[in-house]
Design a protein around this motif. Structure first.
Motif, short mmCIF file in Angstrom:
data_model
loop_
_atom_site.label_atom_id
_atom_site.label_comp_id
_atom_site.label_asym_id
_atom_site.label_seq_id
_atom_site.Cartn_x
_atom_site.Cartn_y
_atom_site.Cartn_z
N GLU A 135 0.62 -1.31 -0.09
CA GLU A 135 -0.04 0.05 -0.12
C GLU A 135 0.93 1.22 -0.04
OE1 GLU A 135 -3.74 -1.87 2.55
OE2 GLU A 135 -2.95 0.00 2.93
N VAL A 136 1.88 1.36 0.91
CA VAL A 136 2.76 2.39 0.94
C VAL A 136 3.57 2.69 -0.33
CG1 VAL A 136 5.03 1.92 2.07
CG2 VAL A 136 3.92 3.84 2.60
N ALA A 137 4.00 1.63 -0.95
CA ALA A 137 4.48 1.64 -2.44
C ALA A 137 3.76 2.20 -3.36
CB ALA A 137 4.98 0.32 -2.85
N LYS A 138 2.37 1.85 -3.32
CA LYS A 138 1.36 2.42 -4.22
C LYS A 138 1.33 3.85 -4.13
CE LYS A 138 -3.07 1.35 -6.15
NZ LYS A 138 -4.19 2.39 -5.45
N ALA A 139 1.03 4.24 -2.77
CA ALA A 139 0.94 5.68 -2.43
C ALA A 139 2.12 6.59 -2.88
CB ALA A 139 0.63 5.89 -0.87
N MET A 140 3.35 6.06 -2.62
CA MET A 140 4.46 6.77 -2.90
C MET A 140 4.67 6.91 -4.62
SD MET A 140 7.07 5.03 -0.20
CE MET A 140 8.58 5.99 -0.43
N ILE A 141 4.33 5.86 -4.96
CA ILE A 141 4.38 6.16 -6.58
C ILE A 141 3.41 7.15 -7.18
CG2 ILE A 141 4.08 4.65 -8.59
CD1 ILE A 141 5.33 2.22 -7.23
N GLU A 142 2.46 7.19 -6.58
CA GLU A 142 1.49 7.87 -7.03
C GLU A 142 1.95 9.38 -6.36
OE1 GLU A 142 -2.65 7.40 -5.62
OE2 GLU A 142 -2.53 5.40 -6.75
N TYR A 143 2.33 9.49 -5.41
CA TYR A 143 2.85 10.70 -4.89
C TYR A 143 3.97 11.45 -5.89
CZ TYR A 143 4.29 14.23 -1.14
OH TYR A 143 4.73 15.37 -0.52
N LEU A 144 4.86 10.43 -6.19
CA LEU A 144 6.09 10.92 -7.19
C LEU A 144 5.75 11.06 -8.56
CD1 LEU A 144 8.59 9.07 -4.83
CD2 LEU A 144 8.36 11.36 -4.51
N ALA A 145 4.70 10.44 -9.00
CA ALA A 145 4.46 10.34 -10.20
C ALA A 145 4.79 11.83 -11.01
CB ALA A 145 3.06 9.90 -10.69
N PRO A 146 4.05 12.84 -10.61
CA PRO A 146 4.35 14.24 -11.27
C PRO A 146 6.01 14.55 -11.34
CG PRO A 146 2.76 14.56 -9.17
CD PRO A 146 3.45 13.20 -9.48
#
Ligand code: TRP
Length: 396
Positions: free
Chosen positions: A339-350
């Motif tokens: 879950e945290v990896a998913k959130a981080m990937i989204e957060y850092l995507a931009p």
């Protein structure tokens, strides 16, 4: 407009620790102040002169990521320290205004030396242990004589003698290790002259732009204090050229690395701001977690778990829920990491997208640095004119 100045050593592409403790802050400051952000490549060399080979690429890589997170060359001046030779001139002049013992007392220096000493001690210890092992083996061979008297080993008396003799040789070695610990380890040959002057160069970086504020982490405060001391000394001996810089401290959470130590390139526990999603997932899945939580249903201690720390930073809206589930033993670590990896990937995507966009017009980066260097050099040279004048240096 008040002036802000800060720098980072080119240790590589920024990691999420750099983002939270420096870059986010820089981005906020650029709207309110006349900001100067630079790559401290000379400072990098004070401890890593042999790693100079790929420095130009590393510098570009780092600046690309600064821009990717929103450090905007339209709003601030981005430059490379070694391009502004005036820093070196001021560093030299400042080096006359500070004593060696003051520099030896600098906490950062002392910590660095303590680390070096520890490493030396470990090396010494390893050598000693090896010597003990060798000596013990020798002794053993000596005692059992040329031919291995296996039969005799069965005799109690013979075995006892052997034991006592081997123990003697082990103890002798062990005592010599303990002795080494008390001895003063010399370190002078491990520290460069340039490293001792690290904060003097930093003072030149700051004062040459007459910066009002310097955003730094708490570990840099002693350096800022030293810059103020040098400025005061200069102002009182010559003339009041330098305003006294103030720190701009931000409170940010300590960002743990994947192994729960402080996040650092050199520990190999860092996650990059623009990390590839697959690599990020892999790093997160391999993370350290609360050692007391072994099975899914064991209650965990989120406060001690770096995975939870990342939830707090990158998955804020779920923080409370996750904390409760973990504490009650209703949440497994594997799931939690996914879950945290998913959130981080989204957060850092931009940031990742922006990086790719910048990389597609690479020429622009060289332009940005050229422009920034030019602007920095003008200001630095103006200050140096004043300095040379104040010190009555020779002119033709
Ligand atoms: N010492 C700083 C660090 O390691 C880098 C640095 C060099 C710096 N010169 C500076 C920071 C001037 C602020 C101002 O992070």
């Amino acid at each position: 407009m008040k002036r802000v100045l800060s720098g980072l050593r080119p240790t590589g592409r920024p990691h999420i620790g750099n983002l939270l403790d420096a870059l986010n802050n820089w981005r906020n400051l650029q709207d309110k102040y006349d900001c100067f952000f630079f790559v401290a490549d000379w400072h990098f060399l004070t401890t890593a002169v042999e790693d100079i080979k790929n420095l130009p690429e590393t510098i570009v890589d780092m600046v690309v990521d600064w821009m990717a997170v929103g450090i905007d060359p339209e709003k601030c001046t981005i430059f490379v320290q070694s391009n502004i030779k005036q820093h070196a001139e001021l560093h030299l002049l400042f080096s006359m205004l500070i004593s060696v013992s003051r520099l030896l007392r600098n906490p950062t220096f002392k910590e660095h030396v303590a680390e070096l000493k520890l490493k030396e001690l470990r090396k010494e210890k390893k050598k000693t242990v090896e010597r003990i092992a060798d000596a013990t083996i020798e002794r053993f061979l000596e005692l059992v004589g040329e031919g291995f008297e296996k039969e005799k080993l069965k005799e109690k008396e013979y075995r006892e003698i052997l034991k006592v003799r081997l123990k003697e040789s082990l103890l002798e070695g062990a005592f010599s290790i303990m002795g080494a610990e008390e001895e003063e380890i010399s370190y002078g040959h491990l520290v460069s002259y340039g490293y001792l002057g690290y904060p003097v160069l930093q003072a030149a970086d700051i004062l040459i732009y007459k910066a009002d504020y310097v955003p730094v982490g708490g570990d840099q405060l002693p350096h800022l204090e030293l810059a103020r001391e040098i400025a005061k000394r200069f102002n009182s001996i010559f003339s009041p050229v330098f305003p006294l810089p103030e720190p701009l401290l931000t409170s940010f959470p300590r960002v743990p690395g994947t192994d729960n130590r402080k996040m650092s390139k050199s520990y190999g526990n860092a996650i990059l701001v623009t990390e590839d999603p697959n690599v990020l997932l892999e790093k997160v899945m391999g993370m350290y977690t609360d050692p007391e939580k072994i099975r899914k249903n064991d209650p965990g201690h989120p406060q001690r778990c770096p995975v939870f720390a990342y939830h707090q930073m990158f998955n804020k809206s779920k923080e409370m829920e996750i904390k409760e589930e973990c504490t009650l033993g209703k949440r497994g670590c594997v799931q939690c990491k996914k879950e945290v990896a998913k959130a981080m990937i989204e957060y850092l995507a931009p940031y990742r997208e922006k990086r790719n966009q910048i990389l597609s017009e690479k020429k622009k980066i060289t332009e940005v640095l050229k422009e920034g260097n030019k602007r920095a050099k003008e200001i630095a040279e103006r200050t140096m004119e004043e300095v040379r004048e104040a010190m009555s240096m020779w002119r033709d």
